[in-house]
Design an enzyme around this catalytic site. Structure first.
Site, PDB file in Angstrom:
ATOM      1  N   SER A 162       0.913  -1.102   0.062  1.00  0.00           N
ATOM      2  CA  SER A 162      -0.070  -0.173  -0.110  1.00  0.00           C
ATOM      3  C   SER A 162       0.850   1.168  -0.011  1.00  0.00           C
ATOM      4  O   SER A 162       2.100   1.285   0.472  1.00  0.00           O
ATOM      5  CB  SER A 162      -0.860  -0.127   1.132  1.00  0.00           C
TER       6      SER A 162
ATOM      7  N   TYR B  10      -2.377  -0.443  10.290  1.00  0.00           N
ATOM      8  CA  TYR B  10      -2.441  -0.980   8.900  1.00  0.00           C
ATOM      9  C   TYR B  10      -1.082  -0.309   8.266  1.00  0.00           C
ATOM     10  O   TYR B  10      -0.336  -1.015   7.544  1.00  0.00           O
ATOM     11  CB  TYR B  10      -3.425   0.078   8.354  1.00  0.00           C
TER      12      TYR B  10
END
Length: 250
Positions: free
Chosen positions: A138, A151
């Site tokens: 990501s 995250y």
């Protein structure tokens, strides 16, 4: 170009979103695709769509946080040419609102899960001195993202894993790269928008994060994965591709 004819590929988390797009794109490029997901309904649906479109696909139930199950799936498929570690989960929160249990849950899937699957499949690649691994990280693996503490930690770990693996196996015929997307319109994002007090405003905010003014589409990330999996990317390892609408440029 970018043909996967004669190759087999396994994609984790292929029951929805980016994983589904990668599975379908790889099948269209000629690969035999192993669709894996912990959700049997969505995973089987993805495999069925591929077969209906004339591709080759098989569904295998897989919870990547279960090390034994990863080994069983690797035994069931036999050697594969391409592994895509796509499965992962998200979490919204700062350190004040993130519990140790939240962090452990994300590490169990995002970090340890990617480790588990790679450890299960890489021995056969080493034996054949050939293979490609694509890790879906990501933009949060390259920079901080507000309100995404756990995250961001786990996605940084995926980028680190990618780079370490690439160096360890650069002379073993195995290429390992990562894709670090910006925000992509996936079912997970859609669910987060529904939870917002003002979904429309939240959607616009997500789009505005990226200079191009929109979120990415799953098929755009799948195109990047296809390139990395193909022979045209033969000199690329340890890299991070950032299809993020310009987010990382700022």
């Amino acid at each position: 170009m970018f043909s996967l004819t004669g190759k087999s590929a396994l994609i984790t988390g292929a029951g929805s979103g980016i994983g589904t797009a990668i599975a379908e794109t790889f099948a269209q490029a000629g690969a035999r695709v192993f669709v894996t997901d912990r959700d049997a309904v969505s995973g089987k649906a993805t495999a069925a769509r591929i077969v209906a479109a004339g591709g080759r696909a098989e569904f295998l139930l897989l919870d990547i946080s279960d090390e034994a199950q990863c080994a069983e799936v690797a035994h069931a498929t036999g050697p594969i040419e391409v592994l895509v570690n796509n499965a992962g989960i998200g979490h919204v929160g700062t350190i004040a609102t993130t519990t140790a249990a939240d962090l452990d849950r994300l590490h169990a899937v995002n970090t340890r899960g990617t480790f588990n699957v790679t450890k299960a499949f890489i021995p056969a690649m080493l034996a054949r001195r050939s293979g490609v691994i694509v890790n879906i990280a990501s933009i949060a693996g390259l920079r901080g993202v507000r309100d995404r503490l756990a995250y961001t930690m786990t996605k940084h770990a995926i980028v680190g894993l990618t780079r370490a693996l690439a160096l360890d196996h650069a002379q073993d015929g195995i290429r390992i790269n990562a894709i670090c997307p910006g925000r992509v319109e996936t079912p997970w994002v859609a669910e987060r928008l529904k939870e917002s007090a003002d979904p429309e405003a939240a959607y616009e905010e997500m789009c505005a994060t990226q200079p191009m003014g929109r979120m990415g589409r799953p098929e755009e990330i799948a195109a990047a994965a296809l390139y990395l999996a193909s022979d045209e990317a033969a000199f690329l390892t340890g890299a991070t591709l950032t299809p993020d609408g310009g987010w990382s440029a700022g």
